[in-house]
Design a protein around this motif. Structure first.
Motif, PDB file in Angstrom:
ATOM      1  N   LYS A   1     -47.342 -87.180  26.748  1.00 10.80           N
ATOM      2  CA  LYS A   1     -47.587 -88.016  25.879  1.00 10.80           C
ATOM      3  C   LYS A   1     -48.536 -87.989  24.998  1.00 10.80           C
ATOM      4  N   SER A   2     -49.545 -86.628  25.008  1.00 10.85           N
ATOM      5  CA  SER A   2     -50.926 -86.755  24.371  1.00 10.85           C
ATOM      6  C   SER A   2     -52.199 -87.534  25.093  1.00 10.85           C
ATOM      7  N   GLN A   3     -52.018 -87.773  26.115  1.00 15.39           N
ATOM      8  CA  GLN A   3     -52.393 -88.599  27.215  1.00 15.39           C
ATOM      9  C   GLN A   3     -53.623 -87.554  27.045  1.00 15.39           C
ATOM     10  N   GLU A   4     -55.253 -87.757  27.606  1.00 16.72           N
ATOM     11  CA  GLU A   4     -55.915 -87.549  28.712  1.00 16.72           C
ATOM     12  C   GLU A   4     -56.069 -86.859  29.396  1.00 16.72           C
ATOM     13  N   ILE A   5     -56.144 -85.739  29.621  1.00 17.64           N
ATOM     14  CA  ILE A   5     -56.283 -85.266  31.518  1.00 17.64           C
ATOM     15  C   ILE A   5     -57.683 -85.320  31.764  1.00 17.64           C
ATOM     16  N   LYS A   6     -57.664 -86.506  33.221  1.00 24.94           N
ATOM     17  CA  LYS A   6     -58.541 -87.294  33.736  1.00 24.94           C
ATOM     18  C   LYS A   6     -58.863 -86.274  35.442  1.00 24.94           C
ATOM     19  N   PRO A   7     -60.295 -85.424  35.488  1.00 21.83           N
ATOM     20  CA  PRO A   7     -60.691 -84.702  35.861  1.00 21.83           C
ATOM     21  C   PRO A   7     -60.452 -84.989  37.415  1.00 21.83           C
ATOM     22  N   PHE A   8     -60.972 -86.681  37.759  1.00 16.85           N
ATOM     23  CA  PHE A   8     -60.743 -87.259  38.940  1.00 16.85           C
ATOM     24  C   PHE A   8     -59.436 -87.316  39.449  1.00 16.85           C
ATOM     25  N   ILE A   9     -58.434 -88.054  38.617  1.00 20.07           N
ATOM     26  CA  ILE A   9     -56.801 -88.250  39.386  1.00 20.07           C
ATOM     27  C   ILE A   9     -56.107 -86.141  39.362  1.00 20.07           C
ATOM     28  N   LEU A  10     -56.676 -85.547  38.700  1.00 17.11           N
ATOM     29  CA  LEU A  10     -56.144 -83.705  39.330  1.00 17.11           C
ATOM     30  C   LEU A  10     -56.532 -83.743  40.750  1.00 17.11           C
ATOM     31  N   HIS A  11     -58.157 -84.186  40.633  1.00 20.21           N
ATOM     32  CA  HIS A  11     -58.246 -84.086  42.695  1.00 20.21           C
ATOM     33  C   HIS A  11     -57.808 -84.842  43.171  1.00 20.21           C
ATOM     34  N   ILE A  12     -57.300 -85.405  43.143  1.00 17.22           N
ATOM     35  CA  ILE A  12     -56.794 -86.707  43.507  1.00 17.22           C
ATOM     36  C   ILE A  12     -55.240 -85.970  43.753  1.00 17.22           C
ATOM     37  N   LEU A  13     -53.875 -85.877  43.598  1.00 13.69           N
ATOM     38  CA  LEU A  13     -53.405 -85.370  43.615  1.00 13.69           C
ATOM     39  C   LEU A  13     -53.782 -83.554  44.080  1.00 13.69           C
ATOM     40  N   GLN A  14     -54.633 -83.145  43.796  1.00 17.48           N
ATOM     41  CA  GLN A  14     -54.550 -81.601  44.293  1.00 17.48           C
ATOM     42  C   GLN A  14     -55.035 -81.681  46.210  1.00 17.48           C
ATOM     43  N   GLU A  15     -55.159 -83.382  46.352  1.00 16.55           N
ATOM     44  CA  GLU A  15     -55.761 -83.216  47.629  1.00 16.55           C
ATOM     45  C   GLU A  15     -54.095 -84.188  48.089  1.00 16.55           C
ATOM     46  N   VAL A  16     -53.427 -84.459  47.562  1.00 17.98           N
ATOM     47  CA  VAL A  16     -51.787 -84.805  48.175  1.00 17.98           C
ATOM     48  C   VAL A  16     -51.240 -83.929  47.945  1.00 17.98           C
ATOM     49  N   ASP A  17     -51.742 -82.639  47.640  1.00 17.08           N
ATOM     50  CA  ASP A  17     -50.284 -81.867  47.308  1.00 17.08           C
ATOM     51  C   ASP A  17     -50.613 -80.634  48.468  1.00 17.08           C
ATOM     52  N   GLU A  18     -51.947 -80.728  49.328  1.00 15.46           N
ATOM     53  CA  GLU A  18     -52.332 -79.581  50.246  1.00 15.46           C
ATOM     54  C   GLU A  18     -51.778 -81.081  51.634  1.00 15.46           C
ATOM     55  N   GLU A  19     -51.965 -81.937  51.381  1.00 14.18           N
ATOM     56  CA  GLU A  19     -50.689 -83.048  52.610  1.00 14.18           C
ATOM     57  C   GLU A  19     -49.778 -82.570  52.379  1.00 14.18           C
ATOM     58  N   ILE A  20     -48.970 -82.388  51.516  1.00 14.23           N
ATOM     59  CA  ILE A  20     -47.807 -81.777  51.576  1.00 14.23           C
ATOM     60  C   ILE A  20     -47.140 -81.012  51.968  1.00 14.23           C
ATOM     61  N   GLU A  21     -48.214 -79.926  51.482  1.00 15.14           N
ATOM     62  CA  GLU A  21     -47.864 -78.558  52.215  1.00 15.14           C
ATOM     63  C   GLU A  21     -48.059 -78.280  53.340  1.00 15.14           C
ATOM     64  N   LYS A  22     -49.424 -79.165  54.134  1.00 17.79           N
ATOM     65  CA  LYS A  22     -49.209 -79.545  55.718  1.00 17.79           C
ATOM     66  C   LYS A  22     -48.391 -80.015  56.430  1.00 17.79           C
ATOM     67  N   GLY A  23     -47.258 -80.601  55.276  1.00 10.62           N
ATOM     68  CA  GLY A  23     -46.142 -81.182  56.501  1.00 10.62           C
ATOM     69  C   GLY A  23     -46.720 -82.801  56.609  1.00 10.62           C
ATOM     70  N   LEU A  24     -47.661 -82.975  56.370  1.00  9.71           N
ATOM     71  CA  LEU A  24     -48.656 -84.662  56.586  1.00  9.71           C
ATOM     72  C   LEU A  24     -47.713 -85.483  56.523  1.00  9.71           C
ATOM     73  N   VAL A  25     -47.428 -86.678  57.481  1.00  9.02           N
ATOM     74  CA  VAL A  25     -46.769 -87.816  56.851  1.00  9.02           C
ATOM     75  C   VAL A  25     -47.448 -89.223  56.833  1.00  9.02           C
ATOM     76  N   GLY A  26     -46.580 -90.131  55.389  1.00 10.31           N
ATOM     77  CA  GLY A  26     -47.593 -91.019  55.518  1.00 10.31           C
ATOM     78  C   GLY A  26     -48.238 -90.968  54.441  1.00 10.31           C
ATOM     79  N   ILE A  27     -48.442 -90.718  53.769  1.00 12.40           N
ATOM     80  CA  ILE A  27     -49.262 -90.286  53.032  1.00 12.40           C
ATOM     81  C   ILE A  27     -49.635 -90.867  51.779  1.00 12.40           C
ATOM     82  N   THR A  28     -50.651 -91.076  50.886  1.00 12.38           N
ATOM     83  CA  THR A  28     -50.841 -92.192  50.430  1.00 12.38           C
ATOM     84  C   THR A  28     -51.874 -91.452  49.290  1.00 12.38           C
ATOM     85  N   LEU A  29     -51.422 -92.219  48.020  1.00 15.91           N
ATOM     86  CA  LEU A  29     -51.859 -91.339  46.926  1.00 15.91           C
ATOM     87  C   LEU A  29     -52.781 -93.067  46.593  1.00 15.91           C
ATOM     88  N   ASN A  30     -54.443 -92.531  46.918  1.00 18.90           N
ATOM     89  CA  ASN A  30     -55.450 -93.367  46.779  1.00 18.90           C
ATOM     90  C   ASN A  30     -56.376 -92.951  45.691  1.00 18.90           C
TER      91      ASN A  30
END
Length: 459
Positions: free
Chosen positions: A52-81
Protein backbone atom coordinates in the motif's frame (compact mmCIF):
# COMPACT_ATOMS: atom_id res chain seq x y z
CA UNK A 1 1.58 4.00 25.50
CA UNK A 2 1.91 7.45 23.95
CA UNK A 3 0.66 9.63 21.23
CA UNK A 4 3.03 11.28 18.80
CA UNK A 5 1.66 14.57 17.53
CA UNK A 6 2.80 13.99 13.98
CA UNK A 7 0.76 12.09 11.50
CA UNK A 8 2.64 9.74 9.27
CA UNK A 9 2.87 10.67 5.66
CA UNK A 10 2.98 7.94 3.03
CA UNK A 11 6.73 7.45 2.90
CA UNK A 12 6.84 5.35 -0.16
CA UNK A 13 8.70 2.09 -0.11
CA UNK A 14 11.19 2.62 2.67
CA UNK A 15 12.38 -0.77 3.95
CA UNK A 16 13.05 -1.23 7.66
CA UNK A 17 16.80 -0.95 7.13
CA UNK A 18 16.66 2.46 5.43
CA UNK A 19 17.93 5.43 7.46
CA UNK A 20 15.28 7.81 8.77
CA UNK A 21 15.44 11.58 9.05
CA UNK A 22 15.34 11.31 12.87
CA UNK A 23 17.76 9.40 15.12
CA UNK A 24 16.85 5.74 15.20
CA UNK A 25 16.47 4.26 18.72
CA UNK A 26 18.42 1.13 19.58
CA UNK A 27 15.38 -1.13 19.51
CA UNK A 28 14.36 0.24 16.12
CA UNK A 29 17.84 -0.29 14.73
CA UNK A 30 17.73 -3.89 15.89
CA UNK A 31 14.38 -4.38 14.19
CA UNK A 32 15.49 -2.75 10.99
CA UNK A 33 18.96 -4.16 10.61
CA UNK A 34 18.01 -7.37 8.85
CA UNK A 35 17.89 -7.40 5.09
CA UNK A 36 14.53 -9.16 5.28
CA UNK A 37 11.93 -8.82 8.01
CA UNK A 38 11.52 -11.57 10.53
CA UNK A 39 8.61 -13.93 9.98
CA UNK A 40 5.19 -13.79 11.60
CA UNK A 41 3.37 -10.54 12.26
CA UNK A 42 6.38 -8.39 11.41
CA UNK A 43 6.61 -9.93 7.96
CA UNK A 44 2.91 -9.52 7.31
CA UNK A 45 3.03 -5.88 8.45
CA UNK A 46 6.03 -5.22 6.19
CA UNK A 47 4.32 -6.81 3.19
CA UNK A 48 1.12 -4.81 3.71
CA UNK A 49 3.05 -1.53 4.00
CA UNK A 50 4.96 -2.28 0.81
CA UNK A 51 1.77 -3.22 -0.99
CA UNK A 52 0.00 0.00 0.00
CA UNK A 53 3.07 2.29 -0.17
CA UNK A 54 2.56 3.02 3.51
CA UNK A 55 5.34 4.22 5.80
CA UNK A 56 6.84 1.41 7.90
CA UNK A 57 6.89 2.58 11.52
CA UNK A 58 9.66 1.16 13.71
CA UNK A 59 7.50 1.39 16.84
CA UNK A 60 4.81 -0.85 15.35
CA UNK A 61 7.48 -3.27 14.13
CA UNK A 62 8.87 -3.41 17.65
CA UNK A 63 5.44 -4.15 19.14
CA UNK A 64 4.75 -6.86 16.58
CA UNK A 65 8.12 -8.42 17.34
CA UNK A 66 7.15 -8.69 21.02
CA UNK A 67 3.84 -10.31 20.06
CA UNK A 68 5.65 -12.76 17.77
CA UNK A 69 7.86 -13.75 20.68
CA UNK A 70 4.83 -14.24 22.94
CA UNK A 71 3.19 -16.43 20.31
CA UNK A 72 6.35 -18.52 19.94
CA UNK A 73 6.34 -19.08 23.71
CA UNK A 74 2.78 -20.36 23.49
CA UNK A 75 1.36 -17.59 25.67
CA UNK A 76 -2.40 -17.08 25.73
CA UNK A 77 -4.48 -13.94 26.20
CA UNK A 78 -2.18 -11.87 23.97
CA UNK A 79 -2.90 -8.15 23.71
CA UNK A 80 -1.55 -6.11 20.81
CA UNK A 81 -0.53 -2.96 22.72
CA UNK A 82 0.12 -0.04 20.39
CA UNK A 83 -0.76 2.68 22.88
CA UNK A 84 0.33 6.14 21.81
CA UNK A 85 1.38 7.49 25.21
CA UNK A 86 4.45 5.37 25.95
CA UNK A 87 7.25 7.50 27.44
CA UNK A 88 9.81 4.70 27.38
CA UNK A 89 10.49 4.83 23.66
CA UNK A 90 10.00 7.21 20.71
CA UNK A 91 6.46 6.82 19.44
CA UNK A 92 4.71 8.03 16.33
CA UNK A 93 1.01 7.91 16.87
CA UNK A 94 -1.10 5.52 14.87
CA UNK A 95 -3.29 7.20 12.27
CA UNK A 96 -6.41 5.87 10.57
CA UNK A 97 -4.29 4.51 7.71
CA UNK A 98 -1.94 2.72 10.11
CA UNK A 99 -4.90 1.28 11.93
CA UNK A 100 -6.25 -0.19 8.71
CA UNK A 101 -3.05 -2.24 8.44
CA UNK A 102 -3.28 -3.37 12.08
CA UNK A 103 -6.87 -4.46 11.51
CA UNK A 104 -5.80 -6.39 8.41
CA UNK A 105 -3.15 -8.17 10.49
CA UNK A 106 -5.68 -9.16 13.12
CA UNK A 107 -8.42 -10.04 10.67
CA UNK A 108 -6.70 -11.79 7.77
CA UNK A 109 -3.39 -13.16 8.92
CA UNK A 110 -3.77 -16.95 9.23
CA UNK A 111 -0.68 -17.08 11.45
CA UNK A 112 -2.14 -14.97 14.22
CA UNK A 113 -5.56 -16.58 13.89
CA UNK A 114 -4.02 -20.04 14.18
CA UNK A 115 -1.96 -18.97 17.16
CA UNK A 116 -4.70 -17.20 19.09
CA UNK A 117 -7.75 -19.05 17.90
CA UNK A 118 -8.36 -20.91 21.11
CA UNK A 119 -7.56 -18.06 23.48
CA UNK A 120 -8.67 -14.51 24.09
CA UNK A 121 -6.89 -11.51 22.56
CA UNK A 122 -6.98 -7.77 22.97
CA UNK A 123 -6.16 -4.59 21.06
CA UNK A 124 -5.02 -1.47 22.91
CA UNK A 125 -4.59 1.64 20.74
CA UNK A 126 -5.29 4.34 23.32
CA UNK A 127 -4.01 7.89 22.80
CA UNK A 128 -3.55 7.73 19.04
CA UNK A 129 -5.03 9.57 16.05
CA UNK A 130 -7.40 6.95 14.70
CA UNK A 131 -10.40 9.30 14.31
CA UNK A 132 -13.65 8.41 12.55
CA UNK A 133 -11.65 7.28 9.50
CA UNK A 134 -9.80 4.55 11.33
CA UNK A 135 -12.69 3.54 13.54
CA UNK A 136 -14.56 2.29 10.48
CA UNK A 137 -11.86 -0.40 10.21
CA UNK A 138 -12.32 -1.20 13.90
CA UNK A 139 -16.02 -1.72 13.25
CA UNK A 140 -15.25 -4.17 10.43
CA UNK A 141 -12.76 -5.92 12.69
CA UNK A 142 -15.43 -6.42 15.36
CA UNK A 143 -17.68 -8.03 12.77
CA UNK A 144 -15.07 -10.47 11.47
CA UNK A 145 -12.52 -11.11 14.26
CA UNK A 146 -14.00 -13.66 16.64
CA UNK A 147 -11.18 -13.81 19.19
CA UNK A 148 -11.10 -10.17 20.28
CA UNK A 149 -12.43 -9.72 23.82
CA UNK A 150 -10.80 -6.38 24.73
CA UNK A 151 -10.70 -3.19 22.68
CA UNK A 152 -9.28 0.08 24.04
CA UNK A 153 -9.96 3.11 21.84
CA UNK A 154 -9.71 5.80 24.51
CA UNK A 155 -8.76 9.33 23.42
CA UNK A 156 -8.59 8.78 19.67
CA UNK A 157 -10.52 11.79 18.34
CA UNK A 158 -13.55 9.63 17.56
CA UNK A 159 -16.77 11.58 17.10
CA UNK A 160 -20.51 10.76 16.97
CA UNK A 161 -20.26 9.10 13.55
CA UNK A 162 -17.43 6.84 14.70
CA UNK A 163 -19.36 5.99 17.83
CA UNK A 164 -22.31 4.97 15.68
CA UNK A 165 -20.12 2.65 13.61
CA UNK A 166 -18.71 0.88 16.67
CA UNK A 167 -22.10 0.57 18.34
CA UNK A 168 -23.73 -0.92 15.24
CA UNK A 169 -20.84 -3.34 14.77
CA UNK A 170 -21.55 -4.67 18.26
CA UNK A 171 -25.11 -5.60 17.29
CA UNK A 172 -23.79 -8.84 15.80
CA UNK A 173 -20.54 -9.24 17.73
CA UNK A 174 -20.71 -12.04 20.30
CA UNK A 175 -17.16 -12.11 21.65
CA UNK A 176 -16.07 -8.63 22.82
CA UNK A 177 -16.23 -8.39 26.62
CA UNK A 178 -14.68 -5.00 27.41
CA UNK A 179 -14.77 -1.77 25.40
CA UNK A 180 -13.16 1.53 26.39
CA UNK A 181 -14.35 4.59 24.48
CA UNK A 182 -13.11 6.98 27.17
CA UNK A 183 -12.46 10.56 26.06
CA UNK A 184 -13.87 10.26 22.54
CA UNK A 185 -16.46 12.99 22.02
CA UNK A 186 -19.26 10.78 20.74
CA UNK A 187 -21.72 13.15 22.41
CA UNK A 188 -25.39 12.50 22.96
CA UNK A 189 -25.90 11.05 19.47
CA UNK A 190 -23.20 8.44 19.87
CA UNK A 191 -24.36 7.66 23.40
CA UNK A 192 -27.85 6.88 22.13
CA UNK A 193 -26.44 4.35 19.65
CA UNK A 194 -24.49 2.62 22.42
CA UNK A 195 -27.57 2.49 24.63
CA UNK A 196 -29.55 0.97 21.75
CA UNK A 197 -26.75 -1.55 21.21
CA UNK A 198 -27.12 -2.79 24.80
CA UNK A 199 -30.68 -3.84 23.96
CA UNK A 200 -29.29 -6.28 21.39
CA UNK A 201 -25.76 -7.27 22.41
CA UNK A 202 -25.59 -10.08 24.94
CA UNK A 203 -21.83 -10.52 25.36
CA UNK A 204 -20.36 -7.14 26.36
CA UNK A 205 -19.61 -7.10 30.10
CA UNK A 206 -17.84 -3.80 30.65
CA UNK A 207 -18.37 -0.50 28.84
CA UNK A 208 -16.54 2.77 29.48
CA UNK A 209 -18.07 5.87 27.92
CA UNK A 210 -16.65 8.29 30.47
CA UNK A 211 -15.59 11.78 29.31
CA UNK A 212 -17.49 11.26 26.06
CA UNK A 213 -19.71 14.36 26.39
CA UNK A 214 -22.85 12.29 26.81
CA UNK A 215 -26.05 14.27 27.24
CA UNK A 216 -28.91 13.76 29.68
CA UNK A 217 -30.92 11.93 27.02
CA UNK A 218 -28.26 9.26 26.52
CA UNK A 219 -27.65 8.88 30.29
CA UNK A 220 -31.37 8.25 30.75
CA UNK A 221 -31.27 5.81 27.83
CA UNK A 222 -28.45 3.83 29.48
CA UNK A 223 -30.39 3.74 32.74
CA UNK A 224 -33.53 2.56 30.99
CA UNK A 225 -31.80 -0.16 28.97
CA UNK A 226 -29.99 -1.51 32.03
CA UNK A 227 -33.25 -2.27 33.78
CA UNK A 228 -33.47 -5.15 31.27
CA UNK A 229 -29.86 -5.90 30.26
CA UNK A 230 -28.52 -8.84 32.25
CA UNK A 231 -24.98 -8.92 30.80
CA UNK A 232 -23.27 -5.63 31.62
CA UNK A 233 -21.33 -5.88 34.88
CA UNK A 234 -19.31 -2.65 34.71
CA UNK A 235 -20.41 0.76 33.40
CA UNK A 236 -18.56 4.08 33.38
CA UNK A 237 -20.66 7.18 32.74
CA UNK A 238 -18.20 9.76 34.07
CA UNK A 239 -18.57 13.45 33.25
CA UNK A 240 -21.68 13.74 31.10
CA UNK A 241 -22.73 17.20 29.92
CA UNK A 242 -25.72 17.93 32.13
CA UNK A 243 -27.78 21.09 32.50
CA UNK A 244 -30.15 22.06 35.28
CA UNK A 245 -30.18 21.44 39.02
CA UNK A 246 -32.73 18.64 39.29
CA UNK A 247 -30.22 15.76 39.32
CA UNK A 248 -32.23 13.75 36.82
CA UNK A 249 -29.34 11.40 36.12
CA UNK A 250 -29.35 10.09 39.70
CA UNK A 251 -33.13 9.67 39.65
CA UNK A 252 -32.98 7.41 36.59
CA UNK A 253 -29.81 5.56 37.61
CA UNK A 254 -31.31 5.03 41.05
CA UNK A 255 -34.38 3.46 39.49
CA UNK A 256 -32.10 1.27 37.38
CA UNK A 257 -30.25 0.04 40.48
CA UNK A 258 -33.56 -1.04 42.02
CA UNK A 259 -34.32 -3.21 39.01
CA UNK A 260 -30.89 -4.39 37.89
CA UNK A 261 -29.34 -7.25 39.87
CA UNK A 262 -26.31 -7.87 37.62
CA UNK A 263 -24.37 -4.60 37.60
CA UNK A 264 -21.26 -4.90 39.78
CA UNK A 265 -19.39 -1.65 39.08
CA UNK A 266 -20.82 1.84 38.46
CA UNK A 267 -18.85 5.05 37.95
CA UNK A 268 -20.73 8.36 38.28
CA UNK A 269 -17.86 10.81 38.60
CA UNK A 270 -18.69 14.48 37.85
CA UNK A 271 -22.46 14.05 37.70
CA UNK A 272 -23.02 17.14 39.84
CA UNK A 273 -24.56 14.90 42.51
CA UNK A 274 -25.71 16.73 45.63
CA UNK A 275 -27.31 15.39 48.79
CA UNK A 276 -30.71 14.89 47.17
CA UNK A 277 -29.15 12.82 44.40
CA UNK A 278 -27.15 10.83 46.93
CA UNK A 279 -30.37 10.02 48.75
CA UNK A 280 -31.86 8.74 45.47
CA UNK A 281 -28.91 6.38 45.03
CA UNK A 282 -28.99 5.24 48.65
CA UNK A 283 -32.70 4.46 48.49
CA UNK A 284 -31.93 2.21 45.52
CA UNK A 285 -29.03 0.51 47.30
CA UNK A 286 -31.40 -0.81 49.95
CA UNK A 287 -32.95 -2.98 47.23
CA UNK A 288 -29.86 -3.70 45.12
CA UNK A 289 -27.98 -6.92 45.78
CA UNK A 290 -25.29 -6.88 43.09
CA UNK A 291 -23.39 -3.58 43.13
CA UNK A 292 -19.95 -3.94 44.70
CA UNK A 293 -18.09 -0.86 43.46
CA UNK A 294 -19.70 2.61 43.60
CA UNK A 295 -17.77 5.64 42.37
CA UNK A 296 -19.36 9.02 43.14
CA UNK A 297 -16.12 11.01 43.25
CA UNK A 298 -15.85 14.64 42.09
CA UNK A 299 -19.39 15.61 43.02
CA UNK A 300 -21.00 18.00 45.53
CA UNK A 301 -21.95 15.59 48.32
CA UNK A 302 -21.76 16.90 51.89
CA UNK A 303 -22.39 15.54 55.37
CA UNK A 304 -26.15 15.16 54.80
CA UNK A 305 -25.50 12.73 51.99
CA UNK A 306 -23.31 10.72 54.36
CA UNK A 307 -26.24 10.25 56.71
CA UNK A 308 -28.02 8.34 53.94
CA UNK A 309 -24.92 6.36 52.96
CA UNK A 310 -24.12 5.44 56.57
CA UNK A 311 -27.64 4.08 57.01
CA UNK A 312 -27.25 2.01 53.84
CA UNK A 313 -23.95 0.58 55.08
CA UNK A 314 -25.64 -0.65 58.24
CA UNK A 315 -27.72 -3.12 56.23
CA UNK A 316 -26.04 -3.47 52.81
CA UNK A 317 -24.00 -6.64 52.41
CA UNK A 318 -22.66 -6.28 48.86
CA UNK A 319 -20.81 -2.94 48.58
CA UNK A 320 -17.07 -3.52 48.83
CA UNK A 321 -15.53 -0.35 47.34
CA UNK A 322 -16.81 3.23 47.68
CA UNK A 323 -15.05 6.22 46.13
CA UNK A 324 -16.06 9.53 47.71
CA UNK A 325 -12.95 11.44 46.63
CA UNK A 326 -13.24 15.17 45.94
CA UNK A 327 -16.54 15.81 47.66
CA UNK A 328 -17.05 17.78 50.88
CA UNK A 329 -18.21 15.42 53.62
CA UNK A 330 -16.11 17.12 56.34
CA UNK A 331 -15.84 15.91 59.95
CA UNK A 332 -19.53 15.21 60.42
CA UNK A 333 -19.75 13.03 57.32
CA UNK A 334 -16.63 11.11 58.32
CA UNK A 335 -18.10 10.51 61.77
CA UNK A 336 -21.32 9.11 60.28
CA UNK A 337 -19.32 6.70 58.13
CA UNK A 338 -17.01 5.65 60.97
CA UNK A 339 -19.97 4.84 63.23
CA UNK A 340 -21.50 2.57 60.58
CA UNK A 341 -18.18 0.88 59.81
CA UNK A 342 -17.26 0.35 63.46
CA UNK A 343 -20.55 -1.11 64.64
CA UNK A 344 -22.49 -2.54 61.72
CA UNK A 345 -20.87 -2.99 58.32
CA UNK A 346 -18.56 -5.95 57.73
CA UNK A 347 -18.42 -6.09 53.93
CA UNK A 348 -16.83 -2.80 52.82
CA UNK A 349 -13.17 -3.36 51.92
CA UNK A 350 -12.03 -0.01 50.53
CA UNK A 351 -13.03 3.61 51.18
CA UNK A 352 -11.57 6.73 49.56
CA UNK A 353 -12.24 10.11 51.18
CA UNK A 354 -9.42 11.98 49.41
CA UNK A 355 -9.83 15.78 49.45
CA UNK A 356 -13.04 16.03 51.44
CA UNK A 357 -12.13 18.87 53.83
CA UNK A 358 -11.96 16.43 56.74
CA UNK A 359 -10.01 17.55 59.80
CA UNK A 360 -8.39 15.60 62.62
CA UNK A 361 -11.58 14.61 64.40
CA UNK A 362 -13.12 12.86 61.40
CA UNK A 363 -9.88 11.28 60.22
CA UNK A 364 -9.13 9.86 63.67
CA UNK A 365 -12.69 8.49 63.87
CA UNK A 366 -12.16 6.62 60.60
CA UNK A 367 -8.86 5.22 61.88
CA UNK A 368 -10.58 4.04 65.07
CA UNK A 369 -13.24 2.22 63.04
CA UNK A 370 -10.50 0.14 61.43
CA UNK A 371 -9.53 -1.22 64.84
CA UNK A 372 -12.94 -2.81 65.33
CA UNK A 373 -13.75 -3.55 61.69
CA UNK A 374 -11.68 -6.50 60.45
CA UNK A 375 -12.90 -6.24 56.82
CA UNK A 376 -11.99 -2.66 55.90
CA UNK A 377 -8.49 -3.07 54.47
CA UNK A 378 -7.97 -0.01 52.23
CA UNK A 379 -8.44 3.64 53.16
CA UNK A 380 -7.27 6.72 51.25
CA UNK A 381 -7.16 10.08 53.05
CA UNK A 382 -4.69 12.38 51.28
CA UNK A 383 -5.82 15.97 50.60
CA UNK A 384 -7.50 16.47 53.97
CA UNK A 385 -6.32 18.45 57.00
CA UNK A 386 -3.89 16.40 59.07
CA UNK A 387 -3.17 17.30 62.66
CA UNK A 388 -0.83 15.59 65.11
CA UNK A 389 -3.50 13.16 66.31
CA UNK A 390 -4.26 12.13 62.71
CA UNK A 391 -0.64 11.57 61.84
CA UNK A 392 -0.05 9.47 64.95
CA UNK A 393 -3.26 7.46 64.46
CA UNK A 394 -2.44 6.37 60.90
CA UNK A 395 1.22 5.83 61.73
CA UNK A 396 0.14 3.45 64.49
CA UNK A 397 -2.23 1.59 62.16
CA UNK A 398 0.58 1.05 59.66
CA UNK A 399 3.23 0.09 62.19
CA UNK A 400 1.00 -2.40 64.01
CA UNK A 401 0.16 -4.05 60.65
CA UNK A 402 -3.56 -3.26 60.72
CA UNK A 403 -3.17 -1.01 57.66
CA UNK A 404 -0.73 -2.28 55.04
CA UNK A 405 1.43 0.33 53.35
CA UNK A 406 0.14 -0.74 49.91
CA UNK A 407 -3.46 -0.18 51.01
CA UNK A 408 -3.30 3.53 51.77
CA UNK A 409 -2.00 6.70 50.13
CA UNK A 410 0.06 7.98 53.07
CA UNK A 411 3.37 6.92 54.58
CA UNK A 412 4.60 8.07 58.02
CA UNK A 413 8.02 9.56 58.68
CA UNK A 414 9.54 11.24 61.72
CA UNK A 415 11.34 14.59 61.90
CA UNK A 416 12.62 15.96 65.22
CA UNK A 417 10.43 13.55 67.13
CA UNK A 418 7.22 14.52 65.31
CA UNK A 419 5.29 12.19 63.00
CA UNK A 420 4.34 13.40 59.53
CA UNK A 421 2.54 11.79 56.60
CA UNK A 422 3.81 11.79 53.02
CA UNK A 423 1.73 10.98 49.95
CA UNK A 424 2.39 7.74 48.07
CA UNK A 425 1.02 6.78 44.67
CA UNK A 426 -1.62 4.32 45.83
CA UNK A 427 -5.35 4.55 45.22
CA UNK A 428 -8.48 3.00 43.81
CA UNK A 429 -7.79 3.97 40.17
CA UNK A 430 -4.58 5.97 39.94
CA UNK A 431 -3.79 4.61 36.48
CA UNK A 432 -7.20 5.07 34.92
CA UNK A 433 -6.01 7.71 32.45
CA UNK A 434 -2.30 6.90 32.30
CA UNK A 435 0.27 4.27 33.15
CA UNK A 436 3.62 4.86 34.87
CA UNK A 437 6.91 5.12 33.02
CA UNK A 438 8.36 2.34 35.14
CA UNK A 439 7.10 -0.41 37.41
CA UNK A 440 3.97 -2.48 37.00
CA UNK A 441 1.32 -0.73 34.90
CA UNK A 442 -1.61 -2.46 36.59
CA UNK A 443 -0.23 -2.79 40.11
CA UNK A 444 -2.85 -3.73 42.73
CA UNK A 445 -1.74 -0.93 45.07
CA UNK A 446 -2.35 1.79 42.47
CA UNK A 447 -5.59 0.30 41.11
CA UNK A 448 -7.03 -1.29 44.22
CA UNK A 449 -10.65 -0.78 43.19
CA UNK A 450 -10.26 -2.95 40.10
CA UNK A 451 -8.23 -5.50 42.07
CA UNK A 452 -10.79 -5.88 44.86
CA UNK A 453 -13.72 -5.94 42.44
CA UNK A 454 -12.41 -7.43 39.19
CA UNK A 455 -14.82 -7.08 36.28
CA UNK A 456 -13.38 -8.51 33.10
CA UNK A 457 -9.80 -9.35 32.31
CA UNK A 458 -8.61 -5.81 31.70
CA UNK A 459 -8.95 -2.43 33.41
Amino acid sequence: MQRSPQQAGPESRTPPSAPSTTPTPAWAAADCSAAEPIGGLQEYYYELCMEKSQEIKPFILHILQEVDEEIEKGLVGITLNVAGNCHLMPVERVTGEDFWILCRILKNNPYINASIHLCSSGLDVRYNLISDVGVSYAAKLLQKQHNLIYLNLMFNDIGPEGGELIAKALHKNTTLKHLRMTGNKIENKGGMFFAAMLQINSSLEKLDVGDCDLGMQSVIAFATVLTQNQTIKGLNLNRPILYGEQEESTVHLGHMLKENQCLVELHMCKHDIKNCGMKQLCDALYLNRSLRYLDVSCNKITQDGMVCLANVLKSNTTLEVIDLSFNRIENAGANYLSDALASHNRTLKALSVVSNNIEGEGLVALSQSMKTNPTLSNIYIWGNKFDEATRVAYSDLIHMGRLKSDNTDVEPFVVDGHVYLAEVSNGLKRHYYWTPGYGEACSPSSNAGFTLVPVGQYL
